[in-house]
Design an enzyme around this catalytic site. Structure first.
Site, PDB file in Angstrom:
ATOM      1  CG  HIS A  72      -2.122  -0.853   1.078  1.00  0.00           C
ATOM      2  ND1 HIS A  72      -3.254  -0.697   1.830  1.00  0.00           N
ATOM      3  CD2 HIS A  72      -2.377  -1.885   0.244  1.00  0.00           C
ATOM      4  CE1 HIS A  72      -4.162  -1.590   1.470  1.00  0.00           C
ATOM      5  NE2 HIS A  72      -3.647  -2.330   0.516  1.00  0.00           N
ATOM      6  CE1 TYR A 200      -5.515   3.478   9.134  1.00  0.00           C
ATOM      7  CE2 TYR A 200      -6.177   2.918  11.372  1.00  0.00           C
ATOM      8  CZ  TYR A 200      -5.350   2.722  10.282  1.00  0.00           C
ATOM      9  OH  TYR A 200      -4.352   1.784  10.344  1.00  0.00           O
ATOM     10  N   PRO A 292      -4.754  -0.619  18.686  1.00  0.00           N
ATOM     11  CG  PRO A 292      -6.610  -1.856  17.992  1.00  0.00           C
ATOM     12  CD  PRO A 292      -5.997  -1.223  19.189  1.00  0.00           C
ATOM     13  CE  LYS A 296       3.633   2.487  13.701  1.00  0.00           C
ATOM     14  NZ  LYS A 296       3.663   1.848  12.399  1.00  0.00           N
ATOM     15  CE1 TYR A 384      -1.395   3.300   9.719  1.00  0.00           C
ATOM     16  CE2 TYR A 384      -0.398   2.605   7.654  1.00  0.00           C
ATOM     17  CZ  TYR A 384      -1.412   2.501   8.595  1.00  0.00           C
ATOM     18  OH  TYR A 384      -2.416   1.586   8.417  1.00  0.00           O
TER      19      TYR A 384
HETATM   20  P1  RFL Z   1       0.935 -12.910  20.896  1.00  0.00           P
HETATM   21  O1  RFL Z   1       0.548 -12.884  19.453  1.00  0.00           O
HETATM   22  O2  RFL Z   1      -0.113 -12.651  21.901  1.00  0.00           O
HETATM   23  O3  RFL Z   1       1.607 -14.329  21.154  1.00  0.00           O
HETATM   24  C1  RFL Z   1       1.901 -14.786  22.456  1.00  0.00           C
HETATM   25  C2  RFL Z   1       1.871 -16.288  22.440  1.00  0.00           C
HETATM   26  O4  RFL Z   1       2.188 -16.754  23.750  1.00  0.00           O
HETATM   27  C3  RFL Z   1       1.322 -17.815  24.067  1.00  0.00           C
HETATM   28  N1  RFL Z   1       1.198 -17.939  25.536  1.00  0.00           N
HETATM   29  C4  RFL Z   1       1.791 -18.933  26.244  1.00  0.00           C
HETATM   30  N2  RFL Z   1       2.604 -19.926  25.890  1.00  0.00           N
HETATM   31  C5  RFL Z   1       3.022 -20.775  26.856  1.00  0.00           C
HETATM   32  N3  RFL Z   1       2.627 -20.673  28.159  1.00  0.00           N
HETATM   33  C6  RFL Z   1       1.806 -19.672  28.562  1.00  0.00           C
HETATM   34  N4  RFL Z   1       1.400 -19.595  29.838  1.00  0.00           N
HETATM   35  C7  RFL Z   1       1.354 -18.742  27.585  1.00  0.00           C
HETATM   36  N5  RFL Z   1       0.560 -17.651  27.625  1.00  0.00           N
HETATM   37  C8  RFL Z   1       0.480 -17.184  26.386  1.00  0.00           C
HETATM   38  C9  RFL Z   1       0.002 -17.430  23.415  1.00  0.00           C
HETATM   39  O5  RFL Z   1      -0.844 -18.572  23.230  1.00  0.00           O
HETATM   40  C10 RFL Z   1       0.501 -16.845  22.108  1.00  0.00           C
HETATM   41  O6  RFL Z   1       0.586 -17.811  21.076  1.00  0.00           O
HETATM   42  O7  RFL Z   1       2.136 -11.894  21.211  1.00  0.00           O
HETATM   43  P2  RFL Z   1       3.382 -11.424  20.288  1.00  0.00           P
HETATM   44  O8  RFL Z   1       4.052 -12.596  19.669  1.00  0.00           O
HETATM   45  O9  RFL Z   1       4.129 -10.481  21.137  1.00  0.00           O
HETATM   46  O10 RFL Z   1       2.706 -10.638  19.060  1.00  0.00           O
HETATM   47  C11 RFL Z   1       2.036  -9.431  19.273  1.00  0.00           C
HETATM   48  C12 RFL Z   1       0.895  -9.283  18.260  1.00  0.00           C
HETATM   49  O11 RFL Z   1       0.110 -10.445  18.257  1.00  0.00           O
HETATM   50  C13 RFL Z   1       0.024  -8.063  18.571  1.00  0.00           C
HETATM   51  O12 RFL Z   1       0.814  -6.982  18.997  1.00  0.00           O
HETATM   52  C14 RFL Z   1      -0.788  -7.617  17.344  1.00  0.00           C
HETATM   53  O13 RFL Z   1      -1.738  -8.580  16.993  1.00  0.00           O
HETATM   54  C15 RFL Z   1      -1.481  -6.289  17.615  1.00  0.00           C
HETATM   55  N6  RFL Z   1      -2.349  -5.866  16.508  1.00  0.00           N
HETATM   56  C16 RFL Z   1      -1.830  -5.268  15.388  1.00  0.00           C
HETATM   57  N7  RFL Z   1      -0.484  -5.123  15.242  1.00  0.00           N
HETATM   58  C17 RFL Z   1       0.051  -4.600  14.107  1.00  0.00           C
HETATM   59  O14 RFL Z   1       1.282  -4.461  14.005  1.00  0.00           O
HETATM   60  N8  RFL Z   1      -0.742  -4.206  13.028  1.00  0.00           N
HETATM   61  C18 RFL Z   1      -2.098  -4.344  13.088  1.00  0.00           C
HETATM   62  O15 RFL Z   1      -2.757  -4.041  12.096  1.00  0.00           O
HETATM   63  C19 RFL Z   1      -2.699  -4.851  14.305  1.00  0.00           C
HETATM   64  N9  RFL Z   1      -4.014  -5.013  14.412  1.00  0.00           N
HETATM   65  C20 RFL Z   1      -3.740  -6.053  16.604  1.00  0.00           C
HETATM   66  C21 RFL Z   1      -4.555  -5.596  15.529  1.00  0.00           C
HETATM   67  C22 RFL Z   1      -4.317  -6.682  17.706  1.00  0.00           C
HETATM   68  C23 RFL Z   1      -5.679  -6.845  17.771  1.00  0.00           C
HETATM   69  N10 RFL Z   1      -6.196  -7.524  18.919  1.00  0.00           N
HETATM   70  C24 RFL Z   1      -7.170  -8.521  18.872  1.00  0.00           C
HETATM   71  C25 RFL Z   1      -5.537  -7.390  20.191  1.00  0.00           C
HETATM   72  C26 RFL Z   1      -5.924  -5.749  15.581  1.00  0.00           C
HETATM   73  C27 RFL Z   1      -6.501  -6.347  16.715  1.00  0.00           C
HETATM   74  C28 RFL Z   1      -7.993  -6.443  16.742  1.00  0.00           C
HETATM   75  C1  PHB Z   2      -6.430  -4.891  10.401  1.00  0.00           C
HETATM   76  O1  PHB Z   2      -6.548  -5.032   9.170  1.00  0.00           O
HETATM   77  O2  PHB Z   2      -6.743  -5.786  11.195  1.00  0.00           O
HETATM   78  C2  PHB Z   2      -5.918  -3.605  10.937  1.00  0.00           C
HETATM   79  C3  PHB Z   2      -5.427  -2.654  10.056  1.00  0.00           C
HETATM   80  C4  PHB Z   2      -4.958  -1.444  10.544  1.00  0.00           C
HETATM   81  C5  PHB Z   2      -4.999  -1.199  11.899  1.00  0.00           C
HETATM   82  C6  PHB Z   2      -5.491  -2.145  12.778  1.00  0.00           C
HETATM   83  C7  PHB Z   2      -5.958  -3.352  12.291  1.00  0.00           C
HETATM   84  O3  PHB Z   2      -4.575   0.015  12.361  1.00  0.00           O
END
Ligand code: RFL
Ligand code: PHB
Length: 389
Positions: A72, A200, A292, A296, A384
């Protein structure tokens, strides 16, 4: 079992770290509480910075991302009436790539056995011991038996709720937190996106985001009150609300369809300091959370493990432990800037329950200023696409 690095958690942070270490011939074992299918079923991030895509390329694991990911050149902010395009390619010379966290995770999981990265799924009751000694270890149970892994270092990549952060002594730590009085209700649907770039929206009724996973799969979010029940949001209500908040022009391009997945995520800003104690290092969501809004979270997890893998490689290759001692400070400098950007964009784009008419006018004036100022757009664009490592 004995290994050089024991990693807790097979999310993006743990998997990327494991691969970066294996690429340098360092032994690593990951213990993950959930099953691989469960980890892959969590619909989360969608936008990758170049720092993240470069890590995948460096590992030689970027082929599918390049084939299927969507580069993008920009995204949009809107006040519900006009679209303000932030031309990130023109303003920064960089792009972001829309490629789902589930896809990136799958690529890393599938490559693990071939690269000698051992992942133990469904490891229950993970507990960390002696992290401030020279001989830390962890225990877990699986198949009705208890197991022990001795390691030179333990890396806590176990997300916000994992046990690693709790293994840091409270006396050496500080945490900083902001809870937001709303969440994001997300919907995934097999319909074409309403726009080829993300939108957004800050509408009087609240925030909305139009995102995507591919040319045929869309991801949308609407801001909802904290503690809102999913049952109150049948698909039609979500589509109706999106149509209002994204504005008539975008709504006209929106295709509705049944939800493949629907969930509500609370919004939080959180930082835990320091990210190292003795031979335990934290990376990713275990040490920090961003709302989110700036996309980041996953990208910060990737930059943490970039710094952490470099420090560990220097330790094992050159016996240089200064880098490990400096890991926390280096990582936190970038983390706080991403916290700041995510917080600012969240404040700019959401409706807060205690906002009054003045606050609303301030948001609109801010958006109007951004629309008219290349300097303001550049500030947003450079954050961004991701600050330099
Ligand atoms: P994770 O992905 O939470 O992985 C942690 C892992 O640890 C395991 N775990 C355990 N394992 C062993 N023993 C235990 N007791 C444990 N407890 C937990 C879990 O099962 C899991 O597999 O952390 P990690 O690796 O630090 O990654 C971080 C990302 O997942 C997170 O920051 C992003 O998803 C945030 N996020 C976004 N980030 C972006 O860079 N761009 C985005 O567009 C974006 N959109 C989002 C998001 C997060 C969202 N939610 C649901 C919080 C959109 C949403 C809606
Ligand atoms: C997504 O596609 O899940 C998404 C994209 C941008 C954001 C957060 C989530 O800032």
């Amino acid at each position: 079992m004995k290994t050089q690095i024991a990693i807790v958690g097979a999310g993006p942070a743990g998997l990327l770290l494991g691969h970066l270490l294996r690429a340098e011939g360092i032994d690593a074992v990951i213990v993950e509480r959930a099953s691989a299918d469960y980890v892959l079923g969590r619909i989360r991030a969608g936008v990758l910075e170049r720092t993240t895509t470069r890590l995948l390329d460096r590992l030689g694991l970027g082929a599918r991302m390049h084939a299927e990911g969507l580069p993008h050149d920009g995204f949009h902010l809107t006040d519900g009436e006009r679209l303000i395009r932030i031309d990130i390619a023109a303003l920064t010379g960089r792009q972001v790539v829309v490629y789902g966290q589930t896809e990136l995770t799958r690529d890393l999981m599938e490559a693990a056995p071939g690269r000698g990265l051992h992942i133990i799924y469904e490891a229950a009751d993970v507990a960390l011991f002696d992290v401030d000694s020279d001989a830390p270890y962890l225990t877990y149970s699986k198949g009705g038996r208890s197991h022990r892994i001795d390691a030179a270092f333990i890396c806590g990549c176990d997300g916000f709720h994992g046990p690693s952060r709790k293994a840091m002594p409270a006396a050496v730590a500080a945490s900083f937190e902001k809870l937001y009085p709303f969440g994001w209700l997300g919907i995934l649907s097999d319909v074409p996106p309403c726009n080829h770039e993300l939108i957004y929206a800050n509408h009087e009724r609240g925030f909305a985001l139009a995102s995507m996973r591919s040319a045929t799969r869309s991801r949308y979010y609407v801001q909802v009150p904290l503690n809102e029940k999913l049952d109150n949001w049948p698909d039609d209500r979500i589509w109706d609300e999106l149509a209002i908040r994204l504005g008539p022009e975008t709504a006209a391009q929106m295709t509705r369809g049944p939800a493949l997945e629907k969930s509500i995520a609370p919004l939080r800003s959180f930082v835990f300091e320091p990210m190292r104690h003795g031979r335990l290092m934290l990376a990713g969501d275990s040490a920090h959370i961003v709302p989110p809004t700036g996309a980041k979270g996953l990208n910060l997890a990737a930059s943490d493990v970039h710094y952490l893998s470099e420090a560990l490689i220097r330790h094992f290759r050159h016996g240089d432990s200064d880098a490990i001692a400096g890991y926390s400070k280096k990582a936190l400098a970038r983390i706080w800037k991403s916290e700041r950007f995510s917080w600012q964009l969240t404040r700019l784009m959401h409706r807060f329950p205690d906002n009054d008419a003045f606050d609303r006018r301030m948001q609109l004036a801010d958006l109007d200023y951004i629309a008219s100022s290349v300097a303001a757009q550049t500030v947003i664009a450079e954050n961004y696409v991701g600050l330099p490592l």
